[in-house]
Structures are given as C-alpha cells and as structure tokens.
Scaffold this motif. Structure first.
Motif, short mmCIF file in Angstrom:
data_model
loop_
_atom_site.label_atom_id
_atom_site.label_comp_id
_atom_site.label_asym_id
_atom_site.label_seq_id
_atom_site.Cartn_x
_atom_site.Cartn_y
_atom_site.Cartn_z
N ASN A 171 0.60 -0.77 0.36
CA ASN A 171 0.31 -0.20 -0.28
C ASN A 171 1.07 1.39 -0.06
O ASN A 171 1.68 1.55 0.99
CB ASN A 171 -0.67 0.02 1.30
N MET A 172 1.42 1.81 -1.34
CA MET A 172 1.91 2.95 -0.87
C MET A 172 1.36 4.87 -0.05
O MET A 172 1.71 5.22 0.03
CB MET A 172 1.54 3.79 -3.09
N GLN A 173 -0.06 3.70 -0.06
CA GLN A 173 -0.73 5.39 1.16
C GLN A 173 -0.21 5.07 2.42
O GLN A 173 -0.46 5.46 3.21
CB GLN A 173 -1.86 5.09 1.31
N THR A 174 0.57 4.30 3.03
CA THR A 174 1.00 3.19 4.41
C THR A 174 2.34 3.33 3.99
O THR A 174 3.09 2.66 4.96
CB THR A 174 0.46 2.57 5.02
N GLN A 190 4.33 4.18 7.79
CA GLN A 190 3.58 4.97 9.14
C GLN A 190 4.19 4.53 10.28
O GLN A 190 4.33 3.04 10.30
CB GLN A 190 2.27 3.26 7.78
N MET A 246 1.43 11.68 10.38
CA MET A 246 0.45 11.84 9.11
C MET A 246 1.78 12.53 8.44
O MET A 246 2.38 12.28 7.13
CB MET A 246 -0.61 12.64 8.78
N LEU A 306 4.75 11.18 4.79
CA LEU A 306 4.01 12.18 4.07
C LEU A 306 5.48 12.38 3.59
O LEU A 306 5.71 12.44 2.06
CB LEU A 306 2.83 13.02 4.07
N ARG A 333 7.73 9.57 2.34
CA ARG A 333 6.93 9.41 0.84
C ARG A 333 8.21 10.26 0.10
O ARG A 333 8.24 9.95 -1.14
CB ARG A 333 5.64 9.15 1.14
N GLN A 377 3.52 -1.63 -5.87
CA GLN A 377 2.62 -1.75 -5.15
C GLN A 377 1.74 -2.82 -4.97
O GLN A 377 0.64 -2.88 -6.06
CB GLN A 377 1.53 -0.52 -4.78
N GLU A 430 -5.45 -3.19 7.52
CA GLU A 430 -4.87 -3.95 6.12
C GLU A 430 -4.10 -5.18 5.97
O GLU A 430 -4.50 -6.12 6.97
CB GLU A 430 -2.98 -2.78 6.23
#
Length: 621
Positions: free
Chosen positions: A36-39, A42, A100, A104, A107, A120, A175
C-alpha cells in the motif's frame, strides 16, 4: 517490464524506508515494494521517535546519512531530552511526531530520489538463482529481477489481529496480512517463530478533560535529532499524564475470561518492556495504579494515542475501563486496541551484515528479526541496505562494532544471542555507553559513511571537522587558563562547592559536579568572550568530554583490549566437534552460529570463558 534492480526492498515501514534510501545513496538502483503506497513509513503504534537507548540510535542513523532524524525534526510537535538528572551516557532525545506528516515527508523524500522506484503489490516469494536471491515474485505472478533482496515485512507475515474473542488476518488495522514468504523460507530450511505485539485504543481528544491531567510540556529549548540544519521546533504541543485506578483494574478484569492473552489463543511472545494493560495488572497485582501518557497524533487532528493502555481485551471492556480513568469520563473511542501475532525468523540465522547464512544476497531487517520499535527497525534497514548495495558492487561489507555504535550492539546481540521476545534497545545493553553518547554519534560514524561514498556527505564532514576543532580549542583554553581564589571563591561558595586555596586551571574547576561551562562563563567575562563563537552543540560536547575524561579513557582502554579478540579470525568451515575440550553446548552453538572472530564467539550464550581459552590455545594464542 522490469529492469534488473541492484536491491529490492520488500516492505515500506521504517526498516524498508531506511534500507531503500541507504542503498540508493550508495548509487544502487532500488525497487521498494509495498502492499500500500498510502502507508509508507506508517507509525503503526505510538507517534514518537527516540527515547532511552532509542534516541541514540536515531542520531546514529542520521550520522550515517539515514533520514529518520531529518524526517522527525521536520515533523515533530514536541521534543524532550530524557534522563538529564543522570550522567550524559543516559541522556536520550525523544520527539512526539505528527503521524500523518511523518509518513508523507518520508514518502516525498523517497520519491525525490532518482535511484528509487516503487511497486505496489504483495510479494509472495523469492526468486532464487544458483542458490542466491535473484528477485521477488508477486501476487500477480510477476517476477521482478534483482541482484539482492532485503525483507522488511514488519508484522505482516501471516499476521493475525486479536480483539477479545474475535480474530482475523491482518498485518495492521485495516490492512491484510502477507502470505507465501514464510512458507518458502521454511522450505529452504529457515527456522521461524511467532511473536506478538499490541497497540492501545485511539480516542477523540475533543472528549477528554485535560484540566484533570498532569501536563507534560516539551523542553524550553528543544533540541533536534539530525546533525544537519533542520528547522527549529516552534509551537510545541503538550502531552498529558493520568493514571489507572482500582476501579479501572476491576473493570478490565471483567474481561479476562475473554482475553486472547489469558485463554491461550495468543501463543506468540510479547514485549516484556511494553506489556499490555491487562498483563501489567496481572503481573503487578499489588499496584493500585499505572501511568498513562496522553499523546497527540498530530497538529491537525483530534486523535489521541493512550500510551500505556495497549490491550487485546474485548472492545466493550476497553471502552468501559477507559471511561473510568480521570479525565476520560466522557471519552469517545475511534478504534479499540488490539494484539497482533506474526511470523519472525530467529536472527541467529544471519551474518553480522544481516545477510542470511542459507541464502546469499538475502537480507532481513526489522521485526522479521524479532525486534520491536521504529528505531531498532530503521537502523537494521539502513545496515541491510548498505550491505546489500556493497555486495552488488563487490565491495567489502560494513559491520559496526559494539564499541562504535548502539547499532553495533543491537545487531551483535541479535546474531549471537538471538531473542525469545521482541528485542528492545536500552542503554544498559551497551557495555561502552560512555563512548556511545547521543552527542557524538556524528564524530563516530559520519567519517565512515563519507568513506563509503554515501551521497551528500561533504557538508556533514565539514560540520564534523568544525566540531572537532571547536572542542579541541575549548579544551586547550580551559587547560591553559588559570584562575585565582579571589576570582572564583564567591561563586564556588554560592554553588555549594569547596573554595580554591591557590590558583588552578579552569579545566580542574569544571570537573567538579557542581560546575558547568555556562556557569563559569557567566562569572568570567574573558571566558564568555572566548566561548561566544561556538554553538551549544560544541559547548556541550566539550564540557562532557572534559568532565568525564577519565571514564572515557578507561573505557577506550577496555575496548582496545577487547578488540584484540575481535582481530582473531575463525574459519566458517571449521568443525568445532573436533575440539573435545570444548563444552558440549559450546560445540553445538559454535557450529550453529559460525562466529567470524573470537570476540564474537565470546558473546554467544553458552560459550564460557573456558571455552574461549580452548579456542585461543587451538589457534596458538
């Protein structure tokens, strides 16, 4: 479809991010594969970096050119230097991060690097060629070729989440778990095990009464993790402290019959030093309360992390107990705490480079090795990424000694002693901790990173050289600057220390526990003028090294003696069963672990000083 990458990193947590950037900064072409590129990066548990022992690791990562310190500095909301009432070996930086913004920022830095590509998808296995790692296989059946592979899978390998009597597959809340890699590694002869960790409930900060809690502000003059010129922290957010009570404990006990920890559903080994709240009230039944730290998740969210209340009890029990905590009477829950079980691989199956013994060019880093914590994961990822890149470039690997870095202590502990529970770093694990302070990590490690050719080290080395010159100049001034009794005796009396009977050098005055460089500068205008050009970092380092010079010198002498053993090599092909004078346990452990040196052999659990003597005699020493 894919080029052949120099290094493929599987997993984009803290270990994976540091592995990818470390290899990329050595000129390797890197693929970072994540489900997952969004995490990416994390913060799965508490929104903080550093702490006792851990803060030293973050500074060492930064000194080697890693990014954890920089990202933390650019996104933190509070900074504290812990243990200031103790000696400087114990001083440990810690920062509350904006969860957050932290992810970010990481990334963005990875995407900005021209040597880092992304994919991904779930990685389900390795591609092997001639017994070596030669790429990865994905859930879509794609094969991505690579000259080396770094596995940083975190808690995702066959992860199972537990909340009361409910359990379901997952690597993190929301996830899915990863499958396939464990099964292939076991087929290849690797030993695997199960570990457990947990996380607390997240609450709505708008529903808490902070007036009933103890405020925990940041430092008045906040420091930084990075040795680079990261921005100064402004507008710090406070944390708060509150406590559980007998009423809270009684409510929690109502759910013990449904607890997966107490009814046998969880078999993995949990962290001793970060137990769940139910474990704490069970193990410490005589205590009527436990500390809880109420930590903000960021500047632009009302979400709150309740540090100290990790739990896998049923969600209704968690909610009922939370509302009996002072200040939490009207609390609303965003999500309950949970425990997670996952696969790990005992790290005694690794070389000191973090390369596996069974499969060349395959590296493990982070929780797959049985560790816990962002900092422990990040430093392993960095070292695995460095060594994977160096192997592809056919260069000598890098192994940090226990006397060089907390990172060296951590990796040496893992590969020689293994771990039966999630490994966490403490200052007490380092026998040379006066040499491994948080204030001098750049002096210890930046020259090494520069010699390796890590990108963008010129400015860092210039800063290191400036720091060395500044410290040396201050020390010389204090050793040559004499003061008379009439200059200082009034100040000494006010400070509660003995007066001078004759003129002495300032260096001898500074070694008194009651004295500080800042205090002497306030009393002596000439000294203040001399020190004015130097920044706080150089002044603090000069003071610490002068105050503790005797201890530092003795520890260096001990290191010198121990390094003689580190220089005595052992053959990886030697059969220790042929040395009948070794104990049976020593023969078994030495054959299993194949230490590279006598020093490494001496630190293996089960190898006694008598066994070391047998090895030295065998080698003609």
């Amino acid at each position: 479809m894919f080029p052949t990458y120099d290094v493929i990193v599987v997993g984009a947590g803290h270990a994976g991010c540091e592995a990818a950037i470390a290899a990329a900064n050595l000129g390797a072409k890197v693929l970072l594969a994540t489900m997952n590129m969004q995490t990416i990066a994390q913060m799965s548990c508490n929104p903080a970096m550093g702490g006792v022992g851990k803060g030293q690791i973050v500074r060492e990562i930064d000194a080697m050119g890693g990014y954890s310190g920089i990202v933390t500095d650019e996104t933190m909301v509070q900074f504290r230097l812990l243990n200031m009432s103790k000696g400087p070996a114990m001083w440990s930086p810690r920062a509350q991060s904006d969860r957050m913004a932290f992810a970010l920022n990481w990334r963005e830095k990875l995407e900005a690097h021209p040597n880092v590509d992304f994919w991904q998808e779930m990685v389900t296995g390795l591609v092997l060629k001639d017994g070596r790692a030669a790429g990865v296989r994905t859930g879509l059946g794609l094969e991505i070729p690579g000259r080396s592979v770094v596995l940083t899978n975190g808690t995702f390998l066959n992860g199972i989440i537990h909340i009361g009597e409910k359990q379901f597959g997952g690597g993190r809340a929301g996830e899915r778990a990863a499958s396939g890699i464990t099964e292939q590694l076991v087929e290849l002869g690797f030993e695997s095990g199960r570990m457990k960790t947990g996380t607390p409930a997240r609450l709505d900060g708008r529903t808490l009464d902070y007036s009933r809690m103890e405020i925990q502000p940041g430092d008045e003059n906040p420091g930084r993790f990075s040795y680079t010129d990261t921005p100064e922290l402004r507008d710090q957010l406070p944390c708060y402290m509150t406590y559980t009570s007998e009423a809270v404990h009684a409510t929690l006990r109502e759910g013990f019959d449904r607890s997966p920890m107490f009814n046998g559903r969880i078999r993995g080994l949990g962290p001793r030093y970060c137990p769940s709240i139910e474990d704490k009230i069970d193990r410490f039944a005589g205590r009527d309360r436990h500390q809880l730290f109420v930590e903000p998740e960021g500047r632009n969210t009302c979400e709150i992390y309740v540090n100290g209340f990790s739990s896998s009890l049923p969600e209704d029990v968690q909610y009922k107990a939370l509302r009996k905590i002072e200040g939490f009477e009207n609390a609303k829950m965003f999500r309950p705490g949970y425990a997670i079980e996952y696969d790990f691989f005992p790290p005694t199956q690794l070389n000191a480079t973090l390369e596996t013994r069974r499969v060349p060019r395959l590296y493990f880093a982070g929780q797959i090795n049985g560790t816990t914590g962002y900092e422990e994961a990040g430093c392993q990822g960095m070292m695995a990424g460095i060594n994977a890149a160096l192997a592809v470039q056919e260069r000598e690997p890098v192994v940090l000694k226990r006397s060089e870095a907390y990172i060296g202590v951590l990796i040496d502990d893992l590969i020689n002693k293994g771990t039966k529970e999630p490994y966490r770093m403490f200052t007490s694990r380092a026998e040379y901790r006066i040499l491994l302070r948080q204030d001098d990590a750049d002096l210890r490690l930046t020259p090494l990173a520069a010699a390796l050719g890590v990108a963008n080290m010129d400015a860092r080395m210039a800063r290191v050289d400036e720091k060395r010159r500044g410290v040396a100049a201050i020390q010389e001034e204090l050793r040559n600057h004499s003061v008379s009794p009439d200059q200082l005796n009034g100040f000494l009396a006010a400070s509660g220390t003995a007066p001078l009977k004759q003129g002495v050098k300032l260096s001898s005055v500074l070694t008194r526990p009651e004295m500080s460089l800042a205090g002497l500068a306030r009393e002596l205008p000439a000294l203040a003028n001399f020190l004015a050009p130097y920044d706080a970092e150089i002044l603090n380092l000069a003071e610490v090294t002068m105050k503790y010079e005797g201890y530092i010198d003795r520890e260096r002498e001990t290191v010198h003696k121990m390094n003689r053993l580190e220089g005595i090599k052992l053959s990886a092909a030697f059969d220790y069963e042929t040395l009948s004078n070794l104990s049976k346990e020593a023969r078994q452990k030495l054959n299993d672990l194949k230490p590279a040196t006598i020093g490494q052999a001496s630190r293996i659990s089960g190898v006694s000083p008598a066994d070391v003597s047998v090895l030295l005699i065998h080698l003609g020493r």
